[in-house]
Write an enzyme that holds these catalytic residues in place. Structure first.
Site, short mmCIF file in Angstrom:
data_model
loop_
_atom_site.label_atom_id
_atom_site.label_comp_id
_atom_site.label_asym_id
_atom_site.label_seq_id
_atom_site.Cartn_x
_atom_site.Cartn_y
_atom_site.Cartn_z
CD GLU A 40 -2.53 1.28 3.11
OE1 GLU A 40 -3.24 0.00 2.74
OE2 GLU A 40 -2.71 2.38 2.86
NE ARG A 44 0.34 8.80 4.83
CZ ARG A 44 1.33 8.32 5.99
NH1 ARG A 44 1.77 8.86 6.86
NH2 ARG A 44 0.39 6.94 6.15
CB THR A 68 -3.41 8.92 1.79
OG1 THR A 68 -1.81 7.73 2.69
CG2 THR A 68 -3.77 10.03 3.21
CE LYS A 128 -6.05 2.63 7.13
NZ LYS A 128 -5.23 2.75 6.53
O1 LIG Z 1 -1.80 6.92 5.06
C1 LIG Z 1 -3.20 6.51 4.85
O2 LIG Z 1 -4.19 6.43 4.57
C2 LIG Z 1 -3.34 5.59 6.75
O3 LIG Z 1 -4.82 5.39 6.80
C3 LIG Z 1 -2.25 5.80 7.37
C4 LIG Z 1 -1.30 4.40 7.99
O4 LIG Z 1 -2.94 3.34 8.21
C5 LIG Z 1 -0.88 4.46 9.22
O5 LIG Z 1 0.75 5.34 8.52
C6 LIG Z 1 0.27 2.77 9.03
O6 LIG Z 1 0.17 3.66 10.59
P1 LIG Z 1 1.19 3.28 11.58
O7 LIG Z 1 1.81 1.49 11.04
O8 LIG Z 1 1.41 3.03 12.25
O9 LIG Z 1 2.31 3.51 10.81
#
Ligand SMILES: O=C(O)C(=O)C[C@H](O)[C@H](O)COP(=O)(O)O
Length: 209
Positions: A40, A44, A68, A128
């Site tokens: 994924e 960003r 995102t 999700k």
């Molecule tokens: O960018 C997106 O659409 C998101 O939903 C954020 C991600 O799911 C998180 O950045 C993952 O989270 P961590 O594994 O805690 O770092």
């Protein structure tokens, strides 16, 4: 490939931020070499769409999707770049409406029973659960299985090697998302072999049989 097919590729879907487009292909190969053939790639960074296109063209055995996805426009440009699935942190009405026209699977984000029911009403049985660890964690997600047994989730947000097993053992979880397979420092140092090692551990995790 339908949504469950995408969710079945790897128990952990790496959530990746690529800042330098030339990192995209070696990063995808490093994950693949560790047994993780899904990414994924979040929208960003400025190079995200180019990174998706590079992986889709040069590492086709890895299923690359866009994360995102915040607007229908994000979705359309991701699909045009070669994204084979889409992931959003939420499930606003404009995305639910536009999703009927998309050619690839989409995981809308939810964190409550009401949101999950709205998404299910719009025709999606896979979603999700975000931000998982801060929305009650595995206990909260597991509790949704009783009233909403037909829904399948990819929890993401705050998941790590320390708690991943709590999620993967849930009957309503097909995979989890997490950024820990591609730590920012390893990517910036281009330490691809270390990423392969992290992927190897993650790909050996087991879900519900
Ligand atoms: O960018 C997106 O659409 C998101 O939903 C954020 C991600 O799911 C998180 O950045 C993952 O989270 P961590 O594994 O805690 O770092």
């Amino acid at each position: 490939m339908n949504t469950l097919d995408v969710m079945g590729i790897s128990p952990v879907v790496p959530v990746v931020v690529v800042e330098q487009v030339e990192d995209a292909v070696p990063l995808a190969k490093a994950l693949r070499d560790g047994g993780v053939s899904v990414i994924e790639l979040t929208l960003r960074s400025d190079v995200a769409l180019a990174a998706i296109a590079a992986i889709a063209a040069e590492v086709p055995e890895v299923v690359v999707g866009a994360g995102t996805v915040l607007s229908p426009r994000d979705a359309e440009s991701s699909i045009a770049a070669g994204a084979r699935f889409l992931v959003s942190p939420g499930s606003p009405r404009d995305l639910l409406d536009a999703a009927h026209g998309w050619s690839v699977p989409w995981l809308p984000g939810v964190s409550t029973a009401t949101e999950a029911m709205n998404v299910a009403d719009a025709g999606h049985t896979e979603m999700k659960f975000f931000p998982a660890a801060y929305s009650g964690g595995a206990a909260a997600l597991g509790a949704l299985a009783d009233p909403l047994p037909n829904l399948t989730f990819c929890p993401t947000g705050g998941i790590s090697p320390a708690n991943v097993a709590d999620y993967l053992r849930l009957a309503n979880v097909a995979c989890v998302g997490g950024s820990w397979l591609t730590p920012r420092k390893m990517v910036s140092e281009r330490n691809w072999s270390a990423i392969t090692d992290l992927a190897r551990v993650a790909s050996a995790l087991r879900g519900v049989d």
